[in-house]
Design a protein around this motif. Structure first.
Motif, PDB file in Angstrom:
ATOM      1  N   SER A   1       0.845  -1.193   0.000  1.00 55.44           N
ATOM      2  CA  SER A   1       0.000   0.000   0.000  1.00 55.44           C
ATOM      3  C   SER A   1       0.878   1.240   0.000  1.00 55.44           C
ATOM      4  O   SER A   1       0.375   2.355   0.088  1.00 55.44           O
ATOM      5  N   SER A   2       2.178   1.034  -0.099  1.00 56.50           N
ATOM      6  CA  SER A   2       3.108   2.155  -0.111  1.00 56.50           C
ATOM      7  C   SER A   2       3.724   2.288  -1.496  1.00 56.50           C
ATOM      8  O   SER A   2       4.404   1.381  -1.984  1.00 56.50           O
ATOM      9  N   SER A   3       3.468   3.425  -2.142  1.00 58.58           N
ATOM     10  CA  SER A   3       3.983   3.602  -3.497  1.00 58.58           C
ATOM     11  C   SER A   3       5.508   3.598  -3.495  1.00 58.58           C
ATOM     12  O   SER A   3       6.137   3.149  -4.445  1.00 58.58           O
ATOM     13  N   SER A   4       6.111   4.059  -2.407  1.00 60.15           N
ATOM     14  CA  SER A   4       7.577   4.138  -2.399  1.00 60.15           C
ATOM     15  C   SER A   4       8.218   2.747  -2.418  1.00 60.15           C
ATOM     16  O   SER A   4       9.279   2.558  -3.008  1.00 60.15           O
ATOM     17  N   VAL A   5       7.545   1.773  -1.807  1.00 59.20           N
ATOM     18  CA  VAL A   5       8.071   0.403  -1.873  1.00 59.20           C
ATOM     19  C   VAL A   5       8.033  -0.089  -3.318  1.00 59.20           C
ATOM     20  O   VAL A   5       8.998  -0.657  -3.839  1.00 59.20           O
ATOM     21  N   LEU A   6       6.898   0.152  -3.977  1.00 56.83           N
ATOM     22  CA  LEU A   6       6.761  -0.329  -5.357  1.00 56.83           C
ATOM     23  C   LEU A   6       7.755   0.390  -6.276  1.00 56.83           C
ATOM     24  O   LEU A   6       8.346  -0.218  -7.166  1.00 56.83           O
ATOM     25  N   MET A   7       7.972   1.694  -6.019  1.00 54.82           N
ATOM     26  CA  MET A   7       8.965   2.442  -6.809  1.00 54.82           C
ATOM     27  C   MET A   7      10.335   1.809  -6.700  1.00 54.82           C
ATOM     28  O   MET A   7      11.077   1.713  -7.669  1.00 54.82           O
ATOM     29  N   LYS A   8      10.658   1.386  -5.498  1.00 58.14           N
ATOM     30  CA  LYS A   8      11.984   0.787  -5.315  1.00 58.14           C
ATOM     31  C   LYS A   8      12.106  -0.479  -6.154  1.00 58.14           C
ATOM     32  O   LYS A   8      13.121  -0.706  -6.820  1.00 58.14           O
ATOM     33  N   PHE A   9      11.067  -1.309  -6.121  1.00 54.86           N
ATOM     34  CA  PHE A   9      11.141  -2.552  -6.898  1.00 54.86           C
ATOM     35  C   PHE A   9      11.121  -2.248  -8.390  1.00 54.86           C
ATOM     36  O   PHE A   9      11.765  -2.924  -9.179  1.00 54.86           O
ATOM     37  N   LYS A  10      10.392  -1.196  -8.757  1.00 53.72           N
ATOM     38  CA  LYS A  10      10.340  -0.852 -10.180  1.00 53.72           C
ATOM     39  C   LYS A  10      11.732  -0.480 -10.691  1.00 53.72           C
ATOM     40  O   LYS A  10      12.114  -0.829 -11.811  1.00 53.72           O
ATOM     41  N   SER A  11      12.470   0.176  -9.816  1.00 52.26           N
ATOM     42  CA  SER A  11      13.784   0.636 -10.262  1.00 52.26           C
ATOM     43  C   SER A  11      14.793  -0.513 -10.336  1.00 52.26           C
ATOM     44  O   SER A  11      15.830  -0.383 -10.959  1.00 52.26           O
TER      45      SER A  11
END
Ligand code: NAG
Ligand code: NAG
Ligand code: NAG
Ligand code: NAG
Ligand code: NAG
Ligand code: NAG
Ligand code: NAG
Ligand code: NAG
Ligand code: NAG
Ligand code: NAG
Ligand code: NAG
Ligand code: NAG
Length: 760
Positions: free
Chosen positions: A539-549
């Motif tokens: 539910s945290s966009s910053s976690v998903l951003m990290k994996f996206k990168s």
């Protein structure tokens, strides 16, 4: 509309409209020779007082709904009572105070009579003329069911009116109390003979638990198409005309055959349960009765009363046990919820484990098969795999020594016996995580957590519904690595879903949760794995951003509140870091007092943006579902899939969802039968009359950019535990600054099922 009574009663009529749904015959598509019934034909569905699980038993609404949602040859069941002037009415009980407002209308007309030797107090039909009962309104007699339709003023109907107004495909009269009426000089025999001589009414079955009554009428029905059926009551109840218990009558079914062509038995006569509600081996009753040429009808099927744990709260599973067990099939099932046996017979029986999927619905577990075993244990995961799940899930928690493990909650109290262990003194309050205190996974080492006993979750325990008590402490917990090993060995899986919550807090405390997950995945070969996909949920966009990168995993954004819509700019934001979204059931079909009020446009808008939509949490316990779904989890899943258009379910009972998508009724394109059609959102709610309407509720808030956008994850704090790898800060993203567009239009579902409206 003709009432046989000379009194002006406002007859409210439920008019049932079935748009874009064509009923098809059950016989047409099933291979009749596979049925182990006496006739070799498909078993029958008998709607007990109509769809009495929703509307008042014996009411026009209940009978209409039964016709709409059942097999085309459904049998409508009417319990016959006689009035003082000898009229026969359909009413479930000898006493009128149960299931009607008679006690309000005729306050001082209560009497006490002997009924089968037992002194019984109440309002009896023998004390009222049919004309007097014209003022009496039917209402829901089972207190655990909703009373919200009691304002619909369904009148008591005579047997003849019921037949004339409903025109049932088949009609069943049950005469529960002949002896009582005889004592009061009223003759059930005369009544049924006169009705059967009425060319306008066809009686297909007459049943009674009284031997003398059936023996008495048998000669008159010898050459008729009407079948006589002997009804067994409790094994220890005494049959009034022979003074034998029903249990002892069962020992001589040759005797029963002398006056009946079939029997009704409570379902436990066929599949008994032990005191803990576990199923015992079946009796030979059905085979014995079939040998004797007797049809067997099983009674007492209710979706909303706890049944054996062996069925995992899934009523379709229970019906299948009676009709598709490889040994025998009953000839009919008497149910208050006729939609469910209808689907079991026509859509689910004889499917076979390998029946092909008819629809593209992704089934994701919720803590494994946590409806059957303690969540996130080896047993919960292997059950989910065995039950045909596509994706197993691991909610990652960190231990004190930096090991990522799978546990449903960061608070060990939710899923273990930690509060009763030597670690109970580790209770802490951490407002960033939750209100109140807990014992958190990161305060115990993995070797300590391994010593804790798992606890099965029971989210419906406030309704006294508990899960599988025999296995309530079974299984062992797993590290993320152990979980991944189980997953990669399961060739049937499409992938894994790893969810990460509380990441900023954990990183600040020195727990490098994101790196730990990346590390475990890479060590398990998921870095490059192509045969199974990896879904990372947060539910945290910053976690998903990290994996996206850092990866090309499927990223799933979890919306952790109920929403009524989403701004376009917010959807664009989500698209920038995720390919799928998890939302709540209420965000698709908002509820008020457990009635669905409407459909939001959240799913169509997310899908239009090419985001897959997964919905949580689908459970089997009937108390977890809106009334609209008839206490049947299959109806709920079907409505969210066919009606709501979702792409996947997150469920603690994956077996039910997996079986749903293989049912053969789904491949009938434009001929989907009523029992496999999605419910129309708001249709039941629309039948609640003003005095019974719950207060309106404010719609759920829109999801905004502010809900979604977050600062990047903090770096791992210096005081990291010795074993944990270090963390990396995220590439920050700024809000894209697009204008906010409110899109409040409510999109109506095109699939119409229950368009029921009230007419005079
Ligand atoms: C019905 O099933 C039986 C046994 O499974 C099979 O022998 C028979 O050919 C089938 N009949 C039809 C019409 O499909
Ligand atoms: C009314 O009838 C229902 C169904 O038969 C039964 O469960 C319930 O206990 C009855 N209630 C009363 C007050 O007799
Ligand atoms: C039934 O009829 C008999 C004979 O006509 C009479 O003696 C008896 O009192 C009646 N019983 C009742 C309950 O009305
Ligand atoms: C049968 O139905 C017809 C037409 O509805 C009616 O006129 C007739 O009286 C009915 N007969 C009986 C015996 O109820
Ligand atoms: C059944 O028992 C009752 C009292 O116990 C008795 O009056 C009656 O005659 C008995 N009936 C039969 C058929 O045995
Ligand atoms: C069973 O019933 C039949 C028919 O009424 C009778 O002839 C036979 O004696 C009965 N058998 C037993 C064991 O009671
Ligand atoms: C019901 O479940 C229990 C516990 O899992 C099992 O022992 C029993 O064999 C099951 N009963 C049937 C009839 O399958
Ligand atoms: C079902 O499918 C599995 C895997 O495809 C296969 O191994 C198994 O033999 C099939 N079972 C039946 C009964 O066809
Ligand atoms: C908790 O209790 C154990 C003994 O049961 C003790 O060793 C430990 O130091 C205690 N921890 C705290 C934080 O009080
Ligand atoms: C639990 O862990 C947190 C974070 O490392 C720490 O601040 C807290 O003191 C610990 N609580 C106990 C009771 O050990
Ligand atoms: C994954 O693939 C990359 C290059 O495609 C390679 O460098 C790496 O070693 C592979 N990792 C594993 C675990 O096989
Ligand atoms: C942090 O990560 C880097 C790169 O993986 C590694 O070289 C370094 O030793 C790590 N530092 C610690 C304290 O673990």
């Amino acid at each position: 509309m003709g009432s046989l009574r000379g009194i002006s009663v406002a007859i409210f009529v439920v008019q049932a409209l079935l748009a874009s749904v064509t009923l098809v015959s059950a016989q047409g598509s099933t291979n009749g020779s596979r049925w182990q019934t006496l006739s070799g034909k498909a078993p029958s569905v008998i709607a007990h007082g109509g769809f009495s699980g929703i509307f008042a038993d014996s009411s026009f609404g209940a009978y209409s709904l039964a016709l709409l949602t059942s097999l085309p040859d459904v049998i409508l069941w009417c319990d016959v009572q006689l009035t003082r002037d000898g009229a026969g009415i359909c009413f479930p009980d000898l006493k009128l105070d149960n299931n009607s407002d008679v006690a309000v209308v005729y306050k001082d007309r209560q009497k006490t009579y002997l009924v089968n030797g037992v002194s019984t107090k109440g309002w009896f039909s023998i004390d009222f003329t049919l004309r007097e009962l014209g003022n009496v309104i039917l209402n829901q007699g089972v207190y655990s069911r909703t009373n919200k339709f009691d304002g619909n003023s369904y009148p008591i109907m005579t047997v003849q009116e019921t037949y004339a107004q409903l025109n049932p495909p088949r009609f069943w009269l049950n005469i529960q109390h002949d002896a009582f009426y005889t004592q009061h000089n009223l003759s059930m025999r005369s009544f049924v003979l006169s009705v059967s001589r009425n060319r306008n009414v066809t009686i297909d079955y007459i049943s009674s638990p009284e031997v003398a009554f059936l023996q008495n009428i048998a000669p008159s029905f010898q050459r008729s198409a009407t079948n006589l059926v002997f009804r067994f009551l409790g094994q220890n109840d005494v049959e009034p005309s022979t003074n034998q218990t029903y249990g002892s009558l069962l020992k001589n079914i040759t005797f029963i055959k002398t006056f009946a062509s079939g029997i009704i038995v409570p379902k436990s006569y066929i599949w008994p349960v032990d005191k803990d509600l576990y199923l015992l081996p079946s009796t030979s009753l059905v085979l014995d009765a079939h040998k004797e040429g007797l049809e067997v009808f099983a009674s007492d099927f209710y979706n909303d009363v706890p049944f054996s744990f062996n069925y995992s709260y899934d009523p379709v599973a229970e019906y299948l046990q009676f009709i598709d067990n490889g040994e025998f099939s009953v000839d009919g099932m008497i149910s208050d919820f006729p939609i469910t046996p209808s689907a079991a017979i026509d859509c689910f029986a004889h499917l076979g484990r390998n029946a092909s999927k008819q629809v593209d619905l992704l089934v994701i577990s919720s803590n494994g098969a946590s409806g059957d075993y303690p969540g996130c244990t080896d047993m919960a995961y292997s059950k989910a795999i065995q039950d045909g799940v596509d994706v197993i899930d691991c909610p990652v928690q960190m231990t004190m020594d930096g090991t990522p493990i799978c546990l449903s909650s960061i608070n060990l109290i939710d899923s273990t016996t930690v509060a009763q262990s030597q670690f109970s003194n580790l209770t802490t309050t951490i407002p960033q995580i939750m209100l109140g205190s807990g014992i958190f996974s990161f305060n115990l080492s993995w070797s300590e957590i391994k010593t804790l006993t798992p606890i099965i979750s029971s989210p419906q325990s406030q309704y006294k519904l508990f899960r599988n008590p025999r296995f309530k402490n079974a299984g062992t917990f797993l590290t993320l690595s152990e979980f991944l090993t189980i997953a990669s060995n399961a060739s049937s899986l499409q992938g894994v879903l790893i969810s990460i919550e509380n990441a900023p807090f954990l990183l600040e405390q020195g727990f490098a949760v994101t790196n730990a997950v990346l590390d475990a995945l890479s060590k398990a070969g998921y870095g490059n794995k192509t045969d199974q996909k990896v879904m990372i949920q947060s539910s945290s966009s910053s976690v998903l951003m990290k994996f996206k990168s850092q990866t090309n995993y499927d990223l799933v954004y979890k919306v952790d509140e109920d929403i009524g819509g989403a701004q376009s700019s917010t959807i664009d934001d989500i698209k920038s870091f995720a390919s799928a979204v998890v939302i709540s059931k209420d965000s698709v079909f908002p509820e008020n007092s457990a009635f669905i009020t409407s459909a939001t446009n959240v799913v169509p808008r997310l899908k239009a943006a090419n985001l897959s939509v997964y919905v949580q949490t689908f459970s089997n316990e009937f108390t977890s579902q809106a009334w609209d779904f008839f206490s049947d989890p299959t109806v709920e899943i079907n409505s969210f899939y066919l009606g709501g258009g979702i792409n996947g379910v997150i469920t603690d009972f994956p077996k039910t969802s997996n079986r749903y998508r293989r049912n053969r009724c789904l491949n009938r394109l434009n001929q989907i039968p009523g029992y496999m059609s999605p419910v129309q959102p708001g249709s039941l709610y629309g039948l609640i009359t003003a005095p019974y309407l719950p207060p309106a509720e404010a719609p759920n808030p829109f999801l905004t950019e502010a809900d979604v956008n977050e600062p990047p994850l903090p770096p791992v704090a210096a005081k990291a535990p010795s074993t944990s790898p270090n963390g990396t800060a995220l590439a920050p993203t700024s809000p894209n600054g697009q204008p906010k567009v409110a899109a409040a239009a409510i999109m109506q579902l095109s699939t119409v099922f229950l368009a029921i409206s009230l007419l005079f």
